[in-house]
Design a protein around this motif. Structure first.
Motif, PDB file in Angstrom:
ATOM      1  N   UNK A   3       0.860  -1.173   0.000  1.00  0.00           N
ATOM      2  CA  UNK A   3       0.000   0.000   0.000  1.00  0.00           C
ATOM      3  C   UNK A   3       0.901   1.228   0.000  1.00  0.00           C
ATOM      4  N   UNK A   4       0.686   2.093  -0.987  1.00  0.00           N
ATOM      5  CA  UNK A   4       1.455   3.332  -1.067  1.00  0.00           C
ATOM      6  C   UNK A   4       0.487   4.504  -1.134  1.00  0.00           C
ATOM      7  N   UNK A   5       0.880   5.602  -0.541  1.00  0.00           N
ATOM      8  CA  UNK A   5       0.051   6.791  -0.581  1.00  0.00           C
ATOM      9  C   UNK A   5       0.508   7.770   0.473  1.00  0.00           C
ATOM     10  N   UNK A   9       0.172  14.819   5.255  1.00  0.00           N
ATOM     11  CA  UNK A   9       1.436  15.144   4.599  1.00  0.00           C
ATOM     12  C   UNK A   9       2.455  14.006   4.705  1.00  0.00           C
ATOM     13  N   UNK A  10       2.124  12.953   5.422  1.00  0.00           N
ATOM     14  CA  UNK A  10       3.071  11.854   5.640  1.00  0.00           C
ATOM     15  C   UNK A  10       2.997  10.834   4.513  1.00  0.00           C
ATOM     16  N   UNK A  11       4.133  10.498   3.929  1.00  0.00           N
ATOM     17  CA  UNK A  11       4.122   9.439   2.918  1.00  0.00           C
ATOM     18  C   UNK A  11       3.975   8.075   3.593  1.00  0.00           C
ATOM     19  N   UNK A  12       3.264   7.182   2.938  1.00  0.00           N
ATOM     20  CA  UNK A  12       3.038   5.843   3.471  1.00  0.00           C
ATOM     21  C   UNK A  12       3.488   4.828   2.439  1.00  0.00           C
ATOM     22  N   UNK A  13       4.316   3.894   2.850  1.00  0.00           N
ATOM     23  CA  UNK A  13       4.714   2.768   2.021  1.00  0.00           C
ATOM     24  C   UNK A  13       4.649   1.552   2.931  1.00  0.00           C
ATOM     25  N   UNK A  14       3.535   0.840   2.869  1.00  0.00           N
ATOM     26  CA  UNK A  14       3.254  -0.244   3.800  1.00  0.00           C
ATOM     27  C   UNK A  14       3.220  -1.573   3.053  1.00  0.00           C
TER      28      UNK A  14
END
Length: 117
Positions: A3-5, A9-14
């Motif tokens: 999951x990316x997004x 304002x925080x980037x997420x790469x899970x």
């Protein structure tokens, strides 16, 4: 599953790694009729239905019990899928924080939830 997004304002790469048992639990929850993305009319019913709330809570406990420990972001993603909405997933996560069978260890920026039993 990746999951990316962003969250604000925080980037997420899970990255979620599910083994066969995890997929089976998710399939069972879906087969039981737990909606993945309820419409706005379904949310009040989920919140107000004691039976459904108890079933979600038991499912929440089972997820952590089977895993033994989970990082907070992965646990939230799983609970959101189980509950059918981000708000319901967050409520379950907060409830887990205060359960005597769960220990929350803060490792860096992300809490790790441990099942104590």
């Amino acid at each position: 599953m990746r999951i990316r997004g962003t969250i604000g304002a925080w980037p997420v790469d899970l990255t979620l790694e599910l083994d066969g048992q995890d997929w089976a639990s998710l399939r069972a929850a879906l087969a039981a009729g737990t909606p993945m993305a309820p419409g706005p009319e379904a949310v009040p019913e989920q919140v107000s239905s004691g039976e459904n709330t108890d079933a979600l809570w038991q499912g929440c406990l089972q997820v952590l019990r089977e895993a033994g420990q989970l990082e907070g972001t992965a646990l939230l993603a799983t609970l959101t899928a189980l509950a059918g909405s981000a708000a319901a997933g967050k409520r379950l996560l907060v409830r887990l924080r205060h359960d005597s069978r769960v220990r929350v260890q803060h490792a860096g920026d992300t809490p790790v939830f441990h099942w104590l039993g």
